[in-house]
Enzyme design. Structure first.
Site, PDB file in Angstrom:
ATOM      1  N   LYS A  15      56.508  36.829 -18.885  1.00  0.00           N
ATOM      2  CA  LYS A  15      56.175  37.563 -17.649  1.00  0.00           C
ATOM      3  C   LYS A  15      55.710  36.518 -16.652  1.00  0.00           C
ATOM      4  CE  LYS A  15      53.575  39.403 -15.200  1.00  0.00           C
ATOM      5  NZ  LYS A  15      53.560  38.916 -13.797  1.00  0.00           N
ATOM      6  N   GLU A  71      45.043  29.429 -21.287  1.00  0.00           N
ATOM      7  CA  GLU A  71      45.029  28.167 -20.517  1.00  0.00           C
ATOM      8  C   GLU A  71      44.624  28.528 -19.107  1.00  0.00           C
ATOM      9  OE1 GLU A  71      48.636  25.984 -20.750  1.00  0.00           O
ATOM     10  OE2 GLU A  71      48.528  25.782 -22.915  1.00  0.00           O
TER      11      GLU A  71
HETATM   12  P1  NAD Z   1      46.535  35.095 -12.192  1.00  0.00           P
HETATM   13  O1  NAD Z   1      45.544  35.229 -13.261  1.00  0.00           O
HETATM   14  O2  NAD Z   1      46.333  35.874 -10.933  1.00  0.00           O
HETATM   15  O3  NAD Z   1      47.987  35.486 -12.704  1.00  0.00           O
HETATM   16  C1  NAD Z   1      48.593  34.836 -13.792  1.00  0.00           C
HETATM   17  C2  NAD Z   1      49.612  35.761 -14.417  1.00  0.00           C
HETATM   18  O4  NAD Z   1      48.937  36.863 -15.008  1.00  0.00           O
HETATM   19  C3  NAD Z   1      50.629  36.349 -13.444  1.00  0.00           C
HETATM   20  O5  NAD Z   1      51.890  36.365 -14.078  1.00  0.00           O
HETATM   21  C4  NAD Z   1      50.120  37.753 -13.255  1.00  0.00           C
HETATM   22  O6  NAD Z   1      51.119  38.672 -12.887  1.00  0.00           O
HETATM   23  C5  NAD Z   1      49.597  38.058 -14.645  1.00  0.00           C
HETATM   24  N1  NAD Z   1      48.630  39.150 -14.732  1.00  0.00           N
HETATM   25  C6  NAD Z   1      47.599  39.401 -13.901  1.00  0.00           C
HETATM   26  N2  NAD Z   1      46.934  40.507 -14.328  1.00  0.00           N
HETATM   27  C7  NAD Z   1      47.555  40.941 -15.443  1.00  0.00           C
HETATM   28  C8  NAD Z   1      47.343  42.033 -16.339  1.00  0.00           C
HETATM   29  N3  NAD Z   1      46.350  42.895 -16.161  1.00  0.00           N
HETATM   30  N4  NAD Z   1      48.167  42.177 -17.388  1.00  0.00           N
HETATM   31  C9  NAD Z   1      49.172  41.284 -17.602  1.00  0.00           C
HETATM   32  N5  NAD Z   1      49.436  40.256 -16.775  1.00  0.00           N
HETATM   33  C10 NAD Z   1      48.634  40.070 -15.709  1.00  0.00           C
HETATM   34  O7  NAD Z   1      46.619  33.544 -11.907  1.00  0.00           O
HETATM   35  P2  NAD Z   1      47.451  32.842 -10.769  1.00  0.00           P
HETATM   36  O8  NAD Z   1      46.693  33.042  -9.483  1.00  0.00           O
HETATM   37  O9  NAD Z   1      48.882  33.241 -10.841  1.00  0.00           O
HETATM   38  O10 NAD Z   1      47.372  31.313 -11.219  1.00  0.00           O
HETATM   39  C11 NAD Z   1      46.389  30.448 -10.836  1.00  0.00           C
HETATM   40  C12 NAD Z   1      45.450  30.171 -11.992  1.00  0.00           C
HETATM   41  O11 NAD Z   1      46.150  29.654 -13.117  1.00  0.00           O
HETATM   42  C13 NAD Z   1      44.431  29.125 -11.638  1.00  0.00           C
HETATM   43  O12 NAD Z   1      43.156  29.511 -12.073  1.00  0.00           O
HETATM   44  C14 NAD Z   1      44.902  27.913 -12.431  1.00  0.00           C
HETATM   45  O13 NAD Z   1      43.898  26.984 -12.701  1.00  0.00           O
HETATM   46  C15 NAD Z   1      45.458  28.534 -13.645  1.00  0.00           C
HETATM   47  N6  NAD Z   1      46.370  27.614 -14.354  1.00  0.00           N
HETATM   48  C16 NAD Z   1      45.987  27.089 -15.558  1.00  0.00           C
HETATM   49  C17 NAD Z   1      46.810  26.194 -16.227  1.00  0.00           C
HETATM   50  C18 NAD Z   1      46.413  25.608 -17.562  1.00  0.00           C
HETATM   51  O14 NAD Z   1      47.286  25.184 -18.293  1.00  0.00           O
HETATM   52  N7  NAD Z   1      45.145  25.548 -17.898  1.00  0.00           N
HETATM   53  C19 NAD Z   1      48.040  25.861 -15.686  1.00  0.00           C
HETATM   54  C20 NAD Z   1      48.399  26.387 -14.465  1.00  0.00           C
HETATM   55  C21 NAD Z   1      47.557  27.293 -13.814  1.00  0.00           C
END
Ligand code: NAD
Length: 503
Positions: free
Chosen positions: A187, A262
């Site tokens: 997803k 992550e």
């Molecule tokens: P986000 O948490 O808003 O979304 C991430 C994913 O989760 C998206 O695909 C979103 O549609 C999905 N999602 C959100 N709510 C959900 C739910 N209730 N059920 C199922 N899926 C759901 O994060 P973002 O804004 O897309 O990404 C930025 C974040 O990701 C930052 O905090 C960044 O640091 C982190 N990140 C971490 C790593 C790592 O490896 N540690 C790598 C890249 C990004």
């Protein structure tokens, strides 16, 4: 000349056959939910739209993945490896189209996207090699049994990925899972699904069973939640922010399935007075301004030893004024816009909060050629803040670094550890002993000495504390994506039967 929209159409036609939807058993299914509109990050103008997959498509994807997983495990391990290798080859063949699609969708500079696509092909090759090397073991128990420990796949893994590195996180999470014998329902972020859809189609072309890599294009709250509820899902890997992680981990706990998280960071990049300062400036630039700071490992807190603090900040400000901002699709561009209007508002709000808390905001000048309405944030240094300020504690996820002075080694380590996060960090010093002491003292899953940001598929990557748990790369990933089964084979001629050995 900004060329985003036109190029996106061409690449969507080439890679996706003109269709934006979910890849379910090799077909691109149109979503059944509300329209999702995407804006061009460079201009802020509407770019493309597709329909949220919805619960029906999500359920179909999970069920199909469970069937495909059985077909996958019916192949020999060597054959699974050959097919994953073939997927790596197709990624290389389509590298330029993938890079352009990613660049236009996410606003990332084309040269960064090209590098990331090459890394994804490399991931496929690395994991292909593991397929026939996942071995079990035997345990010398005191009874007459031969005990065989088998490593078996989890079944269907749900991988949920963010918008900042869409294809990279797709490869990072999907490839080890399938190498370990699982099927994956991916997803991707609703903002950046395009290269993940292309990945799903290339997987079919590479000969992976239809359904082994399903890609559900849609919103977290609808399609994502439906996937989390699907009974076939046996494990979740989540890459994203803390709020979604808490919700998703809660669902996994209620369903009693494991999850690897992550998450974000607020990583400290520590510069001592004895460092090679020009090299450290270059490293600090790379740490925070690469990908416009939209990197989970971004060095977003710059801790500088007091005697060189002011000079270092001046050197950094002078260097950041030279970064080439421009059209993400121009191969010479070094920094693009941030990816979404929401992110632009988040980053701008935190810069304003830093200034309200007393920071001097040293921002690079804005090039005249940039479109007025794109999501452009100039590389910015917030100086004069404490480690307790909101800009030093909150993940900004933009090209903004908080510069904070420190006195000595003990204070540097204390400040580095004074956030809830623990994803990454670095130290710049010419003292070998200090480099080792600081590396050991900072709580972080990855740490660099006189460098910043290198990661590799063969090396475990993940977080301490609020940056998550579990590892989805390197050999550690094989443990995460498999479960052990103990098979007890009675070999004694006269077994000692009894009920005394069960817990
Ligand atoms: P986000 O948490 O808003 O979304 C991430 C994913 O989760 C998206 O695909 C979103 O549609 C999905 N999602 C959100 N709510 C959900 C739910 N209730 N059920 C199922 N899926 C759901 O994060 P973002 O804004 O897309 O990404 C930025 C974040 O990701 C930052 O905090 C960044 O640091 C982190 N990140 C971490 C790593 C790592 O490896 N540690 C790598 C890249 C990004």
């Amino acid at each position: 000349m900004f060329q985003a929209g036109r190029v996106l159409e061409a690449e969507v036609a080439w890679l996706l056959g003109g269709r934006i939807g979910s890849v379910v058993e090799g077909e691109v299914l149109a979503g059944q939910g509300a329209p999702v509109g995407l804006e061009d990050p460079a201009t802020g103008l509407p770019m493309i739209s597709y329909a949220d997959a919805g619960a029906g498509v999500a359920r179909q994807a999970a069920a199909g993945a469970a069937r495909a997983q059985l077909a996958w495990m019916a192949l020999s391990a060597a054959e699974r490896g050959r097919r994953i290798w073939a997927l790596g080859g197709l990624i290389r063949q389509n590298a330029e189209a993938l890079a352009r699609l990613e660049s236009a969708n996410a606003g990332k500079p084309l040269r960064d996207c090209r590098a990331q696509v090459a890394r994804v092909a490399e991931m496929a090759e690395y994991w292909a090699g593991w397929c026939d090397k996942i071995e079990g073991r035997t345990v010398p128990v005191p009874s007459g049994h031969t005990v065989i420990i088998r490593r078996e796949p989890m079944g269907v893994v749900l991988a949920i990925t963010p918008w900042n590195a869409p294809l990279f996180t797709c490869g990072w999470n999907v490839l080890p899972a399938i190498a370990a014998g699982n099927a994956v329902v991916l997803k991707p972020s609703e903002y950046t699904p395009l290269t993940s859809i292309a990945f799903g189609l290339l997987a079919i072309e590479a000969g992976l069973p239809r359904g082994l890599v399903q890609v559900v294009a849609g919103l977290g709250a609808t399609s994502g939640e439906a996937l989390l509820a699907a009974p076939e899902v046996a494990m979740v890997t989540f890459v994203g922010g803390a709020a979604s992680a808490a919700r998703i981990a809660g669902t996994c706990a209620a369903r009693m399935i494991p999850c690897v998280l992550e998450l974000g960071g607020k990583s400290a990049n520590i510069v001592f007075a004895d460092a090679d300062l020009p090299a450290a400036v270059q490293g600090a630039q790379q740490a925070i301004f690469a990908s416009s700071g939209q990197s989970c490992v971004a060095g977003s807190r710059l801790l500088v030893q007091r005697p060189v603090h002011d000079r270092f900040v001046e050197m950094m400000a002078a260097a950041s004024a030279k970064i080439r901002l421009g059209d993400p699709l121009d191969g010479a561009t070094e920094a693009g816009p941030v990816a979404t209007a929401r992110q632009f508002a988040h980053v701008s709000g935190l810069v304003a909060a830093g200034v309200a808390e007393g920071a001097a905001a040293l921002a690079a000048p804005r090039p005249e050629a940039l479109p007025r309405d794109g999501f452009w944030v100039m590389p910015t240094i917030l100086a004069g803040l404490t480690n307790e300020s909101s800009a030093a504690q909150t993940e900004i996820f933009g090209p903004v670094v908080a510069a904070i002075p420190f006195e000595d080694e003990a204070e540097a380590v204390r400040l580095a550890n004074a956030t809830p996060y623990g994803l990454a960090g670095a130290v710049w010093t010419q003292s070998l002993g200090r480099a080792h002491r600081v590396a050991a003292g900072v709580r972080a899953g990855s740490f660099w000495v006189n460098g910043y940001g290198t990661i590799h598929v063969s090396v475990p990557f993940g977080g301490f504390g609020a940056s998550g748990h579990g590892r989805s790369s390197g050999q550690e990933a094989l443990a995460a994506y498999t479960q052990s089964k103990a098979v007890w084979v009675e070999t004694a001629e006269q077994p000692a039967l009894g009920f005394g050995h069960r817990p």
